[in-house]
Design a protein around this motif. Structure first.
Motif, PDB file in Angstrom:
ATOM      1  N   GLY A  15       0.816  -1.218   0.000  1.00  0.00           N
ATOM      2  CA  GLY A  15       0.000   0.000   0.000  1.00  0.00           C
ATOM      3  C   GLY A  15       0.844   1.260   0.000  1.00  0.00           C
ATOM      4  N   ALA A  16       1.934   1.243   0.778  1.00  0.00           N
ATOM      5  CA  ALA A  16       2.836   2.396   0.779  1.00  0.00           C
ATOM      6  C   ALA A  16       3.472   2.584  -0.595  1.00  0.00           C
ATOM      7  CB  ALA A  16       3.911   2.222   1.852  1.00  0.00           C
ATOM      8  N   GLY A  17       3.827   1.481  -1.236  1.00  0.00           N
ATOM      9  CA  GLY A  17       4.391   1.575  -2.583  1.00  0.00           C
ATOM     10  C   GLY A  17       3.415   2.141  -3.591  1.00  0.00           C
ATOM     11  N   MET A  18       2.156   1.731  -3.467  1.00  0.00           N
ATOM     12  CA  MET A  18       1.130   2.265  -4.379  1.00  0.00           C
ATOM     13  C   MET A  18       0.930   3.764  -4.174  1.00  0.00           C
ATOM     14  SD  MET A  18      -0.405  -0.159  -6.264  1.00  0.00           S
ATOM     15  CE  MET A  18      -2.095   0.303  -6.450  1.00  0.00           C
ATOM     16  N   LEU A  19       0.942   4.192  -2.919  1.00  0.00           N
ATOM     17  CA  LEU A  19       0.727   5.613  -2.632  1.00  0.00           C
ATOM     18  C   LEU A  19       1.936   6.466  -2.997  1.00  0.00           C
ATOM     19  CD1 LEU A  19      -1.121   5.265   0.772  1.00  0.00           C
ATOM     20  CD2 LEU A  19      -2.095   6.060  -1.374  1.00  0.00           C
ATOM     21  N   LEU A  20       3.116   5.908  -2.887  1.00  0.00           N
ATOM     22  CA  LEU A  20       4.334   6.671  -3.165  1.00  0.00           C
ATOM     23  C   LEU A  20       4.801   6.554  -4.611  1.00  0.00           C
ATOM     24  CD1 LEU A  20       6.313   5.878   0.095  1.00  0.00           C
ATOM     25  CD2 LEU A  20       5.193   8.019  -0.510  1.00  0.00           C
ATOM     26  N   TYR A  24       7.910   8.875  -5.967  1.00  0.00           N
ATOM     27  CA  TYR A  24       9.211   8.227  -6.121  1.00  0.00           C
ATOM     28  C   TYR A  24       9.252   7.238  -7.278  1.00  0.00           C
ATOM     29  CZ  TYR A  24       9.879  10.188  -1.505  1.00  0.00           C
ATOM     30  OH  TYR A  24       9.973  11.053  -0.452  1.00  0.00           O
ATOM     31  N   GLY A  25       8.299   7.316  -8.186  1.00  0.00           N
ATOM     32  CA  GLY A  25       8.229   6.381  -9.295  1.00  0.00           C
ATOM     33  C   GLY A  25       9.370   6.501 -10.283  1.00  0.00           C
ATOM     34  N   LEU A  26       9.910   7.694 -10.452  1.00  0.00           N
ATOM     35  CA  LEU A  26      11.030   7.851 -11.380  1.00  0.00           C
ATOM     36  C   LEU A  26      12.306   7.223 -10.829  1.00  0.00           C
ATOM     37  CD1 LEU A  26      10.421  11.497 -12.610  1.00  0.00           C
ATOM     38  CD2 LEU A  26       9.918   9.360 -13.786  1.00  0.00           C
ATOM     39  N   LEU A  31       7.679   0.718  -8.559  1.00  0.00           N
ATOM     40  CA  LEU A  31       6.482   1.378  -8.049  1.00  0.00           C
ATOM     41  C   LEU A  31       5.536   1.758  -9.187  1.00  0.00           C
ATOM     42  CD1 LEU A  31       8.008   3.716  -5.327  1.00  0.00           C
ATOM     43  CD2 LEU A  31       6.955   1.476  -5.027  1.00  0.00           C
ATOM     44  N   LEU A  32       6.094   2.237 -10.288  1.00  0.00           N
ATOM     45  CA  LEU A  32       5.249   2.574 -11.444  1.00  0.00           C
ATOM     46  C   LEU A  32       4.636   1.329 -12.064  1.00  0.00           C
ATOM     47  CD1 LEU A  32       7.298   5.382 -13.194  1.00  0.00           C
ATOM     48  CD2 LEU A  32       5.212   5.605 -11.852  1.00  0.00           C
ATOM     49  N   SER A  33       5.394   0.243 -12.108  1.00  0.00           N
ATOM     50  CA  SER A  33       4.864  -1.016 -12.637  1.00  0.00           C
ATOM     51  C   SER A  33       3.747  -1.552 -11.748  1.00  0.00           C
ATOM     52  CB  SER A  33       5.974  -2.063 -12.730  1.00  0.00           C
ATOM     53  OG  SER A  33       6.981  -1.640 -13.597  1.00  0.00           O
ATOM     54  N   LEU A  34       3.915  -1.396 -10.459  1.00  0.00           N
ATOM     55  CA  LEU A  34       2.895  -1.833  -9.515  1.00  0.00           C
ATOM     56  C   LEU A  34       1.612  -1.025  -9.685  1.00  0.00           C
ATOM     57  CD1 LEU A  34       2.280  -3.555  -6.970  1.00  0.00           C
ATOM     58  CD2 LEU A  34       3.167  -1.651  -5.647  1.00  0.00           C
ATOM     59  N   ARG A  35       1.741   0.270  -9.810  1.00  0.00           N
ATOM     60  CA  ARG A  35       0.567   1.120 -10.005  1.00  0.00           C
ATOM     61  C   ARG A  35      -0.111   0.826 -11.341  1.00  0.00           C
ATOM     62  NH1 ARG A  35       1.179   7.415 -10.579  1.00  0.00           N
ATOM     63  NH2 ARG A  35       2.062   6.636 -12.492  1.00  0.00           N
ATOM     64  N   ASN A 119       2.095  11.897   1.968  1.00  0.00           N
ATOM     65  CA  ASN A 119       2.080  11.866   3.429  1.00  0.00           C
ATOM     66  C   ASN A 119       1.491  10.562   3.967  1.00  0.00           C
ATOM     67  OD1 ASN A 119       3.145  14.438   3.365  1.00  0.00           O
ATOM     68  ND2 ASN A 119       1.165  15.420   3.605  1.00  0.00           N
ATOM     69  N   VAL A 120       0.387  10.112   3.376  1.00  0.00           N
ATOM     70  CA  VAL A 120      -0.236   8.874   3.830  1.00  0.00           C
ATOM     71  C   VAL A 120       0.660   7.683   3.492  1.00  0.00           C
ATOM     72  CG1 VAL A 120      -2.259   7.383   3.569  1.00  0.00           C
ATOM     73  CG2 VAL A 120      -2.540   9.844   3.683  1.00  0.00           C
ATOM     74  N   GLY A 121       1.350   7.734   2.366  1.00  0.00           N
ATOM     75  CA  GLY A 121       2.278   6.664   2.002  1.00  0.00           C
ATOM     76  C   GLY A 121       3.438   6.566   2.968  1.00  0.00           C
ATOM     77  N   ILE A 122       3.999   7.695   3.359  1.00  0.00           N
ATOM     78  CA  ILE A 122       5.100   7.679   4.328  1.00  0.00           C
ATOM     79  C   ILE A 122       4.598   7.221   5.688  1.00  0.00           C
ATOM     80  CG2 ILE A 122       6.693   9.173   5.591  1.00  0.00           C
ATOM     81  CD1 ILE A 122       7.130  10.691   2.964  1.00  0.00           C
ATOM     82  N   LEU A 123       3.405   7.668   6.086  1.00  0.00           N
ATOM     83  CA  LEU A 123       2.819   7.219   7.348  1.00  0.00           C
ATOM     84  C   LEU A 123       2.582   5.708   7.330  1.00  0.00           C
ATOM     85  CD1 LEU A 123       1.527   7.975  10.109  1.00  0.00           C
ATOM     86  CD2 LEU A 123      -0.630   8.137   8.877  1.00  0.00           C
ATOM     87  N   THR A 124       2.108   5.176   6.224  1.00  0.00           N
ATOM     88  CA  THR A 124       1.896   3.739   6.100  1.00  0.00           C
ATOM     89  C   THR A 124       3.208   2.980   6.179  1.00  0.00           C
ATOM     90  OG1 THR A 124      -0.056   4.139   4.740  1.00  0.00           O
ATOM     91  CG2 THR A 124       0.918   1.953   4.604  1.00  0.00           C
ATOM     92  N   LEU A 125       4.244   3.514   5.560  1.00  0.00           N
ATOM     93  CA  LEU A 125       5.556   2.878   5.627  1.00  0.00           C
ATOM     94  C   LEU A 125       6.118   2.902   7.043  1.00  0.00           C
ATOM     95  CD1 LEU A 125       7.538   1.482   3.757  1.00  0.00           C
ATOM     96  CD2 LEU A 125       8.625   3.686   3.375  1.00  0.00           C
ATOM     97  N   VAL A 126       5.922   4.002   7.756  1.00  0.00           N
ATOM     98  CA  VAL A 126       6.379   4.092   9.146  1.00  0.00           C
ATOM     99  C   VAL A 126       5.620   3.099  10.027  1.00  0.00           C
ATOM    100  CG1 VAL A 126       6.361   5.615  11.169  1.00  0.00           C
ATOM    101  CG2 VAL A 126       7.259   6.440   9.007  1.00  0.00           C
TER     102      VAL A 126
END
Length: 140
Positions: A15-20, A24-26, A31-35, A119-126
């Motif tokens: 989920g964090a990867g999808m949100l980020l 950070y996809g470049l 992450l871009l492939s996942l999305r 922000n939600v992606g970083i919070l999910t990763l934390v």
């Protein structure tokens, strides 16, 4: 149940990867492939939504051992539930089934996470890292 613990960690990291992916996809092409896979494959969307619902229920009723019997892993459980609502919002947005004027919890959660993806992606990763490194800290 240790399997539930590992699955919840994987779901949070996914989920964090999808949100980020937008931020950070470049730097991380995975992450871009996942999305892209999430947006194009209906079975993946359904799998993530159904597994999120089961993980939410599992974490609510079967937390890790040092926690209380009910709602022991409350923080990861609420985060997984919000990710599930976000996936459901994205799936409905992609299929154009949500054409009503009513604002529901699903729409509000989806719009909030869409506006604050980074922000939600970083919070999910934390939360995932804390859940892995110190599982006693996420107990109620």
């Amino acid at each position: 149940m240790m399997q539930l613990y590992v699955l919840s960690l994987l779901y949070l990291i996914l989920g964090a990867g999808m949100l980020l992916a937008d931020t950070y996809g470049l730097n991380f092409a995975l992450l871009l492939s996942l999305r892209y896979a999430f947006r194009t494959r209906r079975w993946l969307r359904r799998l993530l939504i159904i597994s999120g619902l089961f993980l939410t229920l599992g974490l609510g009723f079967f937390p890790m051992d040092p926690g209380p019997i009910l709602l022991g892993d409350a923080v990861p459980m609420f985060n997984i539930f919000s990710l599930t609502l976000y996936y459901l919002f994205q799936a409905m947005k992609n299929s154009d089934e949500s054409k009503g004027d009513e604002a529901s919890v699903l729409d509000a959660t989806g719009r909030y996470m869409e506006q604050n993806k980074r922000n939600v992606g970083i919070l999910t990763l934390v939360i995932a890292l804390l859940h892995f490194l110190a599982p006693q800290l996420v107990l109620m």
